[in-house]
Design a protein around this motif. Sequence first.
Motif, PDB file in Angstrom:
ATOM      1  N   ARG A 286       0.912  -1.186  -0.328  1.00 14.79           N
ATOM      2  CA  ARG A 286      -0.247  -0.027  -0.271  1.00 14.79           C
ATOM      3  C   ARG A 286       1.064   0.965   0.040  1.00 14.79           C
ATOM      4  N   VAL A 287       0.517   1.879  -0.915  1.00 11.03           N
ATOM      5  CA  VAL A 287       1.522   3.520  -0.810  1.00 11.03           C
ATOM      6  C   VAL A 287       0.111   4.491  -0.564  1.00 11.03           C
TER       7      VAL A 287
ATOM      8  N   ILE B  18       4.476   9.373  -1.463  1.00 10.69           N
ATOM      9  CA  ILE B  18       5.595   9.730  -1.918  1.00 10.69           C
ATOM     10  C   ILE B  18       6.195  10.766  -2.529  1.00 10.69           C
ATOM     11  N   GLU B  19       5.127  11.864  -1.435  1.00  8.69           N
ATOM     12  CA  GLU B  19       5.688  13.092  -1.579  1.00  8.69           C
ATOM     13  C   GLU B  19       7.007  12.651  -0.327  1.00  8.69           C
TER      14      GLU B  19
ATOM     15  N   GLY C  70      13.230  13.252  -1.703  1.00  9.34           N
ATOM     16  CA  GLY C  70      14.609  12.572  -1.655  1.00  9.34           C
ATOM     17  C   GLY C  70      15.126  12.184  -2.627  1.00  9.34           C
ATOM     18  N   GLY C  71      14.268  12.692  -3.998  1.00 10.75           N
ATOM     19  CA  GLY C  71      14.818  12.713  -5.779  1.00 10.75           C
ATOM     20  C   GLY C  71      14.675  11.609  -6.093  1.00 10.75           C
ATOM     21  N   LEU C  72      13.094  10.630  -5.978  1.00 12.75           N
ATOM     22  CA  LEU C  72      12.679  10.121  -6.731  1.00 12.75           C
ATOM     23  C   LEU C  72      12.621  10.591  -8.014  1.00 12.75           C
ATOM     24  N   GLU C  73      12.702  10.374  -8.745  1.00 13.18           N
ATOM     25  CA  GLU C  73      11.958  10.549 -10.122  1.00 13.18           C
ATOM     26  C   GLU C  73      11.305   9.414 -10.670  1.00 13.18           C
TER      27      GLU C  73
ATOM     28  N   ASP D 171       1.094  14.576  -9.989  1.00 15.09           N
ATOM     29  CA  ASP D 171       1.229  16.347  -9.450  1.00 15.09           C
ATOM     30  C   ASP D 171       2.267  16.463  -9.090  1.00 15.09           C
ATOM     31  N   LEU D 172       3.878  15.815  -8.410  1.00 14.26           N
ATOM     32  CA  LEU D 172       4.833  15.526  -8.571  1.00 14.26           C
ATOM     33  C   LEU D 172       6.017  15.142  -8.870  1.00 14.26           C
ATOM     34  N   ASN D 173       5.445  15.578 -10.484  1.00 14.01           N
ATOM     35  CA  ASN D 173       6.637  15.350 -11.733  1.00 14.01           C
ATOM     36  C   ASN D 173       7.426  14.728 -11.847  1.00 14.01           C
TER      37      ASN D 173
END
Length: 70
Positions: A1-2, A7-8, A13-16, A51-53
């Motif tokens: 579950r996410v 996600i934010e 932390g740099g997730l692309e 939404d967070l690119n």
Amino acid sequence: RVRSEVIEEKAGGGLETFRFGVESGSQKIVDSIGKNLDLKKVKDCIKWCNDLNIKTHMTHSGEKDEKFRL
């Protein structure tokens, strides 16, 4: 579950890119193969990523694109 908060945090932390292995765009097919997955929740998660690119990538069984729209 996410959750959106996770996600934010990962975006900060740099997730692309976030990859999803959904197997099918049909809830009926997902259920029939025993994959414990709610496609509505996947759609929500993709929206949060957008939404967070954060780029998203989905792997699936090779269904035609028109069947795979979430």
